[in-house]
Scaffold this motif. Structure first.
Motif, PDB file in Angstrom:
ATOM      1  N   HIS A 121       0.862  -1.177   0.000  1.00  0.00           N
ATOM      2  CA  HIS A 121       0.000   0.000   0.000  1.00  0.00           C
ATOM      3  C   HIS A 121       0.899   1.228   0.000  1.00  0.00           C
ATOM      4  N   LYS A 122       0.852   2.012  -1.044  1.00  0.00           N
ATOM      5  CA  LYS A 122       1.698   3.210  -1.152  1.00  0.00           C
ATOM      6  C   LYS A 122       1.033   4.385  -0.450  1.00  0.00           C
ATOM      7  N   PHE A 123       1.881   5.278   0.069  1.00  0.00           N
ATOM      8  CA  PHE A 123       1.376   6.530   0.640  1.00  0.00           C
ATOM      9  C   PHE A 123       2.320   7.660   0.274  1.00  0.00           C
ATOM     10  N   ASP A 124       1.768   8.859   0.205  1.00  0.00           N
ATOM     11  CA  ASP A 124       2.512  10.063  -0.176  1.00  0.00           C
ATOM     12  C   ASP A 124       1.742  11.242   0.401  1.00  0.00           C
ATOM     13  N   PHE A 125       2.284  11.873   1.435  1.00  0.00           N
ATOM     14  CA  PHE A 125       1.575  12.970   2.099  1.00  0.00           C
ATOM     15  C   PHE A 125       2.585  13.893   2.760  1.00  0.00           C
ATOM     16  N   SER A 126       2.093  15.001   3.286  1.00  0.00           N
ATOM     17  CA  SER A 126       2.949  15.932   4.026  1.00  0.00           C
ATOM     18  C   SER A 126       2.626  15.827   5.505  1.00  0.00           C
ATOM     19  N   THR A 127       3.668  15.931   6.300  1.00  0.00           N
ATOM     20  CA  THR A 127       3.524  15.896   7.747  1.00  0.00           C
ATOM     21  C   THR A 127       4.503  16.906   8.341  1.00  0.00           C
ATOM     22  N   THR A 128       4.317  17.226   9.586  1.00  0.00           N
ATOM     23  CA  THR A 128       5.222  18.175  10.235  1.00  0.00           C
ATOM     24  C   THR A 128       5.779  17.549  11.512  1.00  0.00           C
ATOM     25  N   HIS A 129       6.580  18.312  12.203  1.00  0.00           N
ATOM     26  CA  HIS A 129       7.167  17.900  13.470  1.00  0.00           C
ATOM     27  C   HIS A 129       8.020  16.631  13.333  1.00  0.00           C
ATOM     28  N   ASN A 130       8.504  16.380  12.113  1.00  0.00           N
ATOM     29  CA  ASN A 130       9.417  15.263  11.848  1.00  0.00           C
ATOM     30  C   ASN A 130       8.833  13.910  12.261  1.00  0.00           C
ATOM     31  N   GLN A 131       7.533  13.709  12.023  1.00  0.00           N
ATOM     32  CA  GLN A 131       6.928  12.464  12.473  1.00  0.00           C
ATOM     33  C   GLN A 131       5.588  12.173  11.807  1.00  0.00           C
ATOM     34  N   PHE A 132       5.222  10.894  11.807  1.00  0.00           N
ATOM     35  CA  PHE A 132       3.863  10.457  11.511  1.00  0.00           C
ATOM     36  C   PHE A 132       3.611   9.219  12.340  1.00  0.00           C
ATOM     37  N   TYR A 133       2.394   8.679  12.253  1.00  0.00           N
ATOM     38  CA  TYR A 133       2.020   7.604  13.171  1.00  0.00           C
ATOM     39  C   TYR A 133       1.364   6.429  12.472  1.00  0.00           C
TER      40      TYR A 133
ATOM     41  N   GLY B 292       5.158   5.669  16.622  1.00  0.00           N
ATOM     42  CA  GLY B 292       5.604   6.882  15.964  1.00  0.00           C
ATOM     43  C   GLY B 292       6.710   6.545  14.975  1.00  0.00           C
ATOM     44  N   VAL B 293       6.768   7.291  13.886  1.00  0.00           N
ATOM     45  CA  VAL B 293       7.841   7.136  12.911  1.00  0.00           C
ATOM     46  C   VAL B 293       8.504   8.495  12.751  1.00  0.00           C
ATOM     47  N   GLY B 294       9.770   8.576  13.120  1.00  0.00           N
ATOM     48  CA  GLY B 294      10.520   9.819  12.990  1.00  0.00           C
ATOM     49  C   GLY B 294      11.024   9.995  11.570  1.00  0.00           C
ATOM     50  N   THR B 295      10.797  11.186  11.030  1.00  0.00           N
ATOM     51  CA  THR B 295      11.284  11.527   9.694  1.00  0.00           C
ATOM     52  C   THR B 295      12.446  12.491   9.832  1.00  0.00           C
ATOM     53  N   GLU B 296      13.116  12.781   8.758  1.00  0.00           N
ATOM     54  CA  GLU B 296      14.281  13.657   8.815  1.00  0.00           C
ATOM     55  C   GLU B 296      13.892  15.129   8.935  1.00  0.00           C
ATOM     56  N   CYS B 297      12.825  15.524   8.270  1.00  0.00           N
ATOM     57  CA  CYS B 297      12.442  16.933   8.315  1.00  0.00           C
ATOM     58  C   CYS B 297      10.950  17.092   8.040  1.00  0.00           C
ATOM     59  N   TYR B 298      10.469  18.305   8.204  1.00  0.00           N
ATOM     60  CA  TYR B 298       9.076  18.617   7.903  1.00  0.00           C
ATOM     61  C   TYR B 298       8.846  18.415   6.413  1.00  0.00           C
ATOM     62  N   GLY B 299       7.639  18.015   6.052  1.00  0.00           N
ATOM     63  CA  GLY B 299       7.314  17.971   4.636  1.00  0.00           C
ATOM     64  C   GLY B 299       6.879  16.623   4.133  1.00  0.00           C
ATOM     65  N   PRO B 300       7.246  16.328   2.887  1.00  0.00           N
ATOM     66  CA  PRO B 300       6.709  15.131   2.227  1.00  0.00           C
ATOM     67  C   PRO B 300       7.249  13.823   2.803  1.00  0.00           C
TER      68      PRO B 300
ATOM     69  N   ALA C  82      13.680   7.474  21.980  1.00  0.00           N
ATOM     70  CA  ALA C  82      12.750   7.404  20.840  1.00  0.00           C
ATOM     71  C   ALA C  82      13.204   8.319  19.706  1.00  0.00           C
ATOM     72  N   HIS C  83      13.757   9.489  20.036  1.00  0.00           N
ATOM     73  CA  HIS C  83      14.277  10.375  18.993  1.00  0.00           C
ATOM     74  C   HIS C  83      15.452   9.725  18.266  1.00  0.00           C
ATOM     75  N   ILE C  84      16.307   9.062  19.000  1.00  0.00           N
ATOM     76  CA  ILE C  84      17.470   8.410  18.382  1.00  0.00           C
ATOM     77  C   ILE C  84      17.028   7.238  17.509  1.00  0.00           C
ATOM     78  N   SER C  85      16.114   6.429  18.010  1.00  0.00           N
ATOM     79  CA  SER C  85      15.661   5.254  17.255  1.00  0.00           C
ATOM     80  C   SER C  85      14.688   5.626  16.140  1.00  0.00           C
ATOM     81  N   ARG C  86      14.077   6.791  16.238  1.00  0.00           N
ATOM     82  CA  ARG C  86      13.050   7.258  15.303  1.00  0.00           C
ATOM     83  C   ARG C  86      11.773   6.427  15.406  1.00  0.00           C
ATOM     84  N   MET C  87      11.560   5.790  16.595  1.00  0.00           N
ATOM     85  CA  MET C  87      10.358   4.977  16.745  1.00  0.00           C
ATOM     86  C   MET C  87       9.905   4.915  18.207  1.00  0.00           C
TER      87      MET C  87
END
Length: 124
Positions: A3-15, A48-56, A35-40
């Protein structure tokens, strides 16, 4: 099944969440230093899934009946694993901070292993 996804998120995270779970991703006990170090960060009914930066955020969610043991580590900057208890049978991927539902799947209730493979971890 992929299942593909493509969206914008902020705060370097999605769930990745159980639709019916009552969780607080804003609590200091959720986004700990570890959790910040593991990105989870993990909570009841939420991963939680930590991303590198705000955005796509672009990716795909693959539901497997057994662990994927054949993957090329050189394709990824970061791999992390966690668990999710899915009681409702409805898995959602949501953005931050609005919790917009970006993907929703009906699944068998139970305990699931989550593995996040990250690549292209850079802003800009």
């Amino acid at each position: 099944m992929k299942h593909k996804f493509d969206f914008s998120t902020t705060h370097n995270q999605f769930y990745i969440v159980d639709k019916e779970a009552d969780y607080d991703t804003g609590a200091d006990s959720f986004w700990t230093d570890e959790a910040h170090i593991s990105r989870m960060p993990l909570g009841y009914g939420v991963v939680g899934v930590g991303t590198e930066c705000y955005g796509p955020v672009r990716g795909e969610l693959t539901v497997l009946s057994e662990a994927n043991t054949e993957y090329d580590l050189s394709n990824y900057n970061h791999i992390v694993e966690g668990n999710l208890e899915l009681n409702s049978g409805i898995l959602q991927i949501t953005s931050c901070p609005n919790n917009d539902i970006e993907l929703e799947l009906n699944m068998t209730p139970g305990h699931y292993a989550i593995r996040v493979y990250s690549s292209i971890l850079k802003c800009g």
